[in-house]
Design a protein around this motif. Structure first.
Motif, short mmCIF file in Angstrom:
data_model
loop_
_atom_site.label_atom_id
_atom_site.label_comp_id
_atom_site.label_asym_id
_atom_site.label_seq_id
_atom_site.Cartn_x
_atom_site.Cartn_y
_atom_site.Cartn_z
N LEU A 65 -2.71 3.88 10.11
CA LEU A 65 -2.75 4.96 9.12
C LEU A 65 -2.76 6.28 9.87
CD1 LEU A 65 -3.14 6.08 6.23
CD2 LEU A 65 -5.62 5.80 6.60
N LEU A 66 -1.74 7.09 9.64
CA LEU A 66 -1.72 8.41 10.26
C LEU A 66 -2.73 9.30 9.56
CD1 LEU A 66 2.15 8.92 10.54
CD2 LEU A 66 0.56 8.28 12.37
N GLY A 67 -3.35 10.19 10.29
CA GLY A 67 -4.37 11.07 9.73
C GLY A 67 -3.80 12.05 8.72
N HIS A 72 3.39 15.89 8.94
CA HIS A 72 4.27 15.33 7.90
C HIS A 72 3.46 14.72 6.76
CE1 HIS A 72 7.63 16.13 10.49
NE2 HIS A 72 7.05 15.44 11.47
N VAL A 73 2.37 14.06 7.09
CA VAL A 73 1.49 13.49 6.06
C VAL A 73 0.88 14.62 5.23
CG1 VAL A 73 -0.59 12.13 5.65
CG2 VAL A 73 1.04 11.41 7.42
N LYS A 74 0.39 15.63 5.91
CA LYS A 74 -0.21 16.79 5.25
C LYS A 74 0.79 17.45 4.30
CE LYS A 74 -2.82 20.90 6.60
NZ LYS A 74 -3.29 21.67 7.78
N HIS A 104 5.46 8.31 6.51
CA HIS A 104 4.56 9.44 6.23
C HIS A 104 4.17 9.47 4.75
CE1 HIS A 104 6.58 10.77 9.99
NE2 HIS A 104 5.33 11.01 10.31
N ARG A 105 5.09 9.11 3.88
CA ARG A 105 4.78 9.08 2.45
C ARG A 105 3.78 7.97 2.13
NH1 ARG A 105 10.31 9.88 2.67
NH2 ARG A 105 10.89 7.85 1.82
N VAL A 106 3.90 6.83 2.79
CA VAL A 106 2.93 5.75 2.60
C VAL A 106 1.54 6.22 3.03
CG1 VAL A 106 2.23 3.43 3.35
CG2 VAL A 106 4.63 3.88 2.79
#
Length: 125
Positions: A65-67, A72-74, A104-106
């Motif tokens: 899980l990316l932070g 990109h998640v942010k 990133h959307r996940v």
């Protein structure tokens, strides 16, 4: 769920965006041959959109899980909170599951709530 936090229904576009397929092909080209990539992309374009949970996609992919602070998640979290819809993800079934486009959307969906449903296109490898 907090106020201004999107639900599954209002978070996603009904279909993947056109640019998602070439992005998936670029990624898949790194891990498999061109003929297989072409077949998988054609299959993804024809596949029906289905619903899976963010936590299940992450578990099946084996990816971390990316932070929420990942740029990109942010961006995707903020986009969702601003009421802009995200594109469904493109998945290739296998062990592990391949997130061909939409990692990133996940992760953004998981940060909103791990039980958030994600529309996706899923095809066999």
């Amino acid at each position: 769920m907090t106020i201004n936090q999107p639900t599954g229904a209002d978070l996603w576009l009904p279909e993947p965006e056109d640019h998602d397929f070439p992005a998936a092909a670029d990624y898949l080209d790194l891990i498999m041959g061109a003929e297989r990539v072409e077949r998988i992309i054609a299959d993804l374009q024809r596949a029906p959109t289905q619903i899976k949970m963010a936590k299940d996609i992450l578990r099946a992919s084996g990816l971390p899980l990316l932070g929420a602070d990942n740029v990109h998640v942010k961006h995707d979290i903020q986009k969702a909170r601003d009421g802009k819809r995200l594109s469904p993800v493109l998945l290739v079934r296998g062990t592990p599951l391949i997130i061909a486009d939409g990692y990133h959307r996940v992760c953004a969906a998981y940060h909103l709530t791990e039980d958030l449903v994600i529309p996706c296109r899923l095809v066999d490898r």
